[in-house]
Design a protein around this motif. Structure first.
Motif, PDB file in Angstrom:
ATOM      1  N   UNK A 141       0.761  -1.299   0.183  1.00  0.00           N
ATOM      2  CA  UNK A 141      -0.095  -0.020  -0.151  1.00  0.00           C
ATOM      3  C   UNK A 141       0.813   1.107   0.045  1.00  0.00           C
ATOM      4  N   UNK A 142       2.187   1.275   0.302  1.00  0.00           N
ATOM      5  CA  UNK A 142       2.831   2.367   0.334  1.00  0.00           C
ATOM      6  C   UNK A 142       3.100   2.851  -1.136  1.00  0.00           C
ATOM      7  N   UNK A 143       3.388   3.979  -1.309  1.00  0.00           N
ATOM      8  CA  UNK A 143       3.615   4.832  -2.712  1.00  0.00           C
ATOM      9  C   UNK A 143       4.203   6.115  -2.828  1.00  0.00           C
ATOM     10  N   UNK A 144       4.720   6.313  -3.937  1.00  0.00           N
ATOM     11  CA  UNK A 144       5.537   7.406  -4.066  1.00  0.00           C
ATOM     12  C   UNK A 144       5.167   8.092  -5.468  1.00  0.00           C
ATOM     13  N   UNK A 145       5.369   9.554  -5.546  1.00  0.00           N
ATOM     14  CA  UNK A 145       4.851  10.234  -6.847  1.00  0.00           C
ATOM     15  C   UNK A 145       6.071  11.173  -7.226  1.00  0.00           C
ATOM     16  N   UNK A 146       6.242  11.160  -8.413  1.00  0.00           N
ATOM     17  CA  UNK A 146       7.549  11.929  -8.733  1.00  0.00           C
ATOM     18  C   UNK A 146       6.954  12.825  -9.989  1.00  0.00           C
ATOM     19  N   UNK A 147       7.376  14.031 -10.051  1.00  0.00           N
ATOM     20  CA  UNK A 147       7.100  15.047 -10.950  1.00  0.00           C
ATOM     21  C   UNK A 147       8.483  15.466 -11.267  1.00  0.00           C
ATOM     22  N   UNK A 148       8.809  14.913 -12.799  1.00  0.00           N
ATOM     23  CA  UNK A 148      10.166  15.317 -13.105  1.00  0.00           C
ATOM     24  C   UNK A 148      11.308  14.921 -12.109  1.00  0.00           C
ATOM     25  N   UNK A 149      10.893  13.671 -11.806  1.00  0.00           N
ATOM     26  CA  UNK A 149      11.851  13.179 -10.635  1.00  0.00           C
ATOM     27  C   UNK A 149      11.988  13.841  -9.457  1.00  0.00           C
ATOM     28  N   UNK A 150      11.000  14.761  -9.038  1.00  0.00           N
ATOM     29  CA  UNK A 150      10.827  15.422  -7.889  1.00  0.00           C
ATOM     30  C   UNK A 150       9.732  14.839  -7.084  1.00  0.00           C
ATOM     31  N   UNK A 151       9.792  14.359  -5.679  1.00  0.00           N
ATOM     32  CA  UNK A 151       8.628  13.940  -5.209  1.00  0.00           C
ATOM     33  C   UNK A 151       7.629  15.029  -4.723  1.00  0.00           C
ATOM     34  N   UNK A 152       6.383  14.617  -4.940  1.00  0.00           N
ATOM     35  CA  UNK A 152       5.362  15.424  -4.742  1.00  0.00           C
ATOM     36  C   UNK A 152       4.411  14.555  -3.905  1.00  0.00           C
TER      37      UNK A 152
END
Length: 515
Positions: free
Chosen positions: A101-112
Motif C-alpha cells: 500500500x505504500x506509494x511514491x509520486x514523482x514530477x520530473x524526478x521530484x517527489x510531490x
C-alpha cells in the motif's frame, strides 16, 4: 497532450508502453478485455486513491508513467513555479504503489504529494465517465469555465483589484475601530474605578495617622486621663495656681497693685490650663476603640495602593491621574469623528467593488445565455432532444463576496420533460453525462485548460445516426485538443485517426491484457 503512457504490473497488464498522437484516438475491445484498467492507470496519474489490489498478482509493486507535452500558456507552469518544481521541456509524472500500500509520486524526478498531483493533473487530462470528480463535473470549476468562455479577463482583473482595495481598507477600519473600542473600554473602566474610589490629596497620610490613633486608643486614653488628673485632680496644678493667684491678689491690695503683672500672668496661666483641661477631656472622649473603623481604613488603604500600583503612580497622585484619564476618555470620544474619513473610504471602495462585480456578473449572465443556446443546439443530434441545459448564475450573500465577484455558477440539467433542474453530476446518467460533457467541450474547446480529454463509453445506449453525431463531434473537438474515446460503436470508431484494440489473452493459466 499525453505523448507516452507506460504501465507496469497493473491488474492484468504486466508491461505496456503506448505512444499517442494528437487528434482522435479510439480504444475498443470486448467487455472485460481491460479497457477499464487503462483508465484506472490514467486515473492514478490524476491522483485517484491508491489501492494495493491493483498490483498484478506476483508483483511487488506497480508503476504508471506519463509523458506530457504542454502548451506554453498551460497553467501547470504557474503551479509548478509556486511549488518550486522544475519544468524544462516535457513533463514526466510517475506513480508507484507497492503491494503493502505504500506509494511514491514523482514530477520530473521530484517527489510531490497526492494533493499536489491532483492540482497539477487537472491542467493535463480530464476523464469523463468514471472519474466524476474531474473538470466540468466539479461545480467549483464552473465559474472559471464560464469566465473563460466569455473571455472575462478584463472584468475579472477589475473585480480582483477592487476587492483587494476594499478588503484592505475594511480591515484597516476594523482594526482601527477595535483598537479605539478597546482603548475606550479600558479608559471608561479606569475612570469609573477612580470615580468610585474618589481619592483625595494627602488622604494616605491622614489615614495612616488615624489608623495609628485607633491602634493606640487605649494608651492614648490612659495618658489623657493621667494628664487630666495632674491638672484637675486633688492637689492639682490648677488648684495650686488658683491659690497662688489669690495670694498675690491680697499682696497687691496692700502694695497698691505693685505686683499686678504677676497676678496677670497667673490668671493667664490659669485660663490656659483650664482650656487644656477641657481639650484633654474632649480629646479623651473622641478616642475610638471601634475595630470596624480600623478594618475600613485598612481596606481603603489597600484599595488606594492597588489602584496606584496599576497606574504606576503614588497614592497622592491618584487625583491627578483621575483627571488625566477623564480628559483622555473625553478626547477619545471626541476623536471618533476621525474614523469618518476611513469609513467614507471603505464605503467608496465597496461601491467601486459593487460596480465592478455588477459588470462582471452582467457579462457572465450574457455568456451563460449564449452557452446555453449553443449546448441546446448540440443535444438533439446526440439523441437528447428532451434534455435541457442551463447555466445558473446566482448572487451570493455579501459575506461570500470574493476576488472573483459575487456569483455562484453551476451547470444544471433536466433530462426528461417536467423534471426539475439539478446539478449536472447529480442528475445525468452515465451515458447522458458523457454526451453532456461532449456538447460542453465542443463549445469550450477554445478555452479549455486541459490538453487531453478522455470519454469513457460515450456511446452507451445509442446507435445509428446518434452514434455518428457523437463521432462527428468528437472529431471536431479533436481538431482543438487531444481526444481519446473508449467505445463499442463502429460509427464512433470510424472517426478515429488512431485506433487501439484492447484484448485479453490467457497462456499457461496467466491472463494478460494487451493492445
Amino acid at each position: 497532450m499525453l505523448k507516452t503512457l507506460s504501465i507496469r504490473n497493473v491488474a492484468l497488464i504486466d508491461s505496456l508502453d503506448i505512444d499517442f498522437s494528437g487528434g482522435l484516438t479510439v480504444l475498443s475491445g470486448e467487455t472485460g478485455a481491460g479497457k477499464s484498467i487503462l483508465l484506472d492507470s490514467l486515473g492514478l496519474l490524476l491522483g485517484s486513491r491508491s489501492e494495493s489490489s491493483l498490483v498484478r498478482t506476483g508483483a511487488d509493486k506497480l508503476s504508471v508513467t506519463g509523458v506530457f507535452e504542454v502548451r506554453p500558456d498551460n497553467k501547470i507552469y504557474d503551479i509548478a513555479a509556486e511549488y518550486d518544481l522544475e519544468v524544462d521541456g516535457d513533463i514526466i509524472i510517475k506513480r508507484t504503489i507497492s503491494a503493502d500500500g505504500r506509494g511514491k509520486i514523482l514530477f520530473n524526478d521530484q517527489i510531490i504529494t497526492l494533493k499536489l498531483l491532483r492540482e497539477l493533473s487537472r491542467c493535463l487530462i480530464e476523464i469523463h465517465g468514471q472519474h466524476d470528480n474531474q473538470g466540468l463535473l466539479n461545480p467549483a470549476t464552473h465559474c472559471d469555465i464560464l469566465d473563460s468562455c466569455g473571455a472575462c479577463w478584463k472584468e475579472l482583473a477589475a473585480v480582483r483589484e477592487a476587492f483587494s482595495a476594499y478588503k484592505t481598507a475594511a480591515a484597516a477600519l476594523r482594526s482601527r475601530e477595535e483598537a479605539l473600542n478597546k482603548a475606550k473600554e479600558n479608559l471608561k473602566h479606569w475612570v469609573q474605578e477612580l470615580n468610585k474610589l474618589a481619592p483625595k490629596k494627602g488622604e494616605e497620610e491622614t489615614l495612616r495617622i488615624r489608623r495609628s490613633e485607633l491602634m493606640n486608643a487605649e494608651k492614648i486614653i490612659e495618658k489623657m486621663n493621667a494628664a487630666y488628673a495632674y491638672l484637675n485632680g486633688s492637689s492639682s496644678v490648677l488648684d495650686s495656681i488658683a491659690k497662688a493667684q489669690n495670694a498675690i491678689s491680697r499682696v497687691n491690695e496692700i502694695v497698691n497693685n505693685k505686683y499686678a503683672d504677676i497676678e496677670q500672668n497667673l490668671e493667664t496661666a490659669l485660663y490656659s490650663l483650664n482650656d487644656a483641661v477641657e481639650r484633654i477631656e474632649a480629646g479623651s472622649a473622641d478616642v475610638s476603640l471601634n475595630q470596624n473603623e480600623i478594618d475600613d481604613i485598612e481596606t481603603r488603604l489597600f484599595a488606594l495602593r492597588s489602584v496606584a500600583k496599576k497606574h504606576r503612580t503614588e497614592i497622592d497622585m491618584l487625583p491627578e491621574k483621575q483627571e488625566e484619564l477623564s480628559a483622555a476618555l473625553q478626547n477619545l470620544q471626541n476623536g471618533e469623528d476621525s474614523l469618518r474619513e476611513l469609513q467614507e473610504e471603505v464605503r467608496r471602495l465597496r461601491e467601486a467593488y459593487i460596480a465592478a462585480a455588477s459588470k462582471l456578473s452582467e457579462k457572465r449572465i450574457k455568456t451563460a445565455a449564449k452557452l446555453d443556446k449553443s449546448i441546446m443546439r448540440e443535444l438533439p443530434p446526440l439523441k437528447m432532444e428532451k434534455a435541457v441545459f442551463r447555466t445558473s448564475v446566482i448572487s451570493k450573500e455579501e459575506s461570500q463576496w470574493s476576488e472573483k465577484g459575487w456569483d455562484s455558477v453551476c451547470f444544471e440539467v433536466s433530462t426528461n420533460p417536467n423534471t426539475p433542474m439539478g446539478a449536472l453530476n447529480k442528475i445525468a446518467s452515465g451515458g447522458e453525462l458523457s454526451r453532456f460533457m461532449l456538447a460542453l467541450k465542443v463549445n469550450l474547446a477554445q478555452t479549455s485548460s486541459q490538453e487531453t480529454l478522455i470519454f469513457d463509453e460515450i456511446d452507451t445506449g445509442i446507435g445509428g445516426a446518434t452514434a455518428e453525431a457523437v463521432g462527428e463531434r468528437l472529431a471536431r473537438l479533436a481538431e482543438k485538443v487531444q481526444v481519446m474515446v473508449v467505445t463499442h460503436s463502429p460509427q464512433v470508431a470510424a472517426f478515429g485517426s488512431e485506433h487501439f484494440k484492447v484484448e485479453k489473452t490467457t497462456q499457461n493459466d496467466i491472463t494478460t491484457t494487451r493492445l
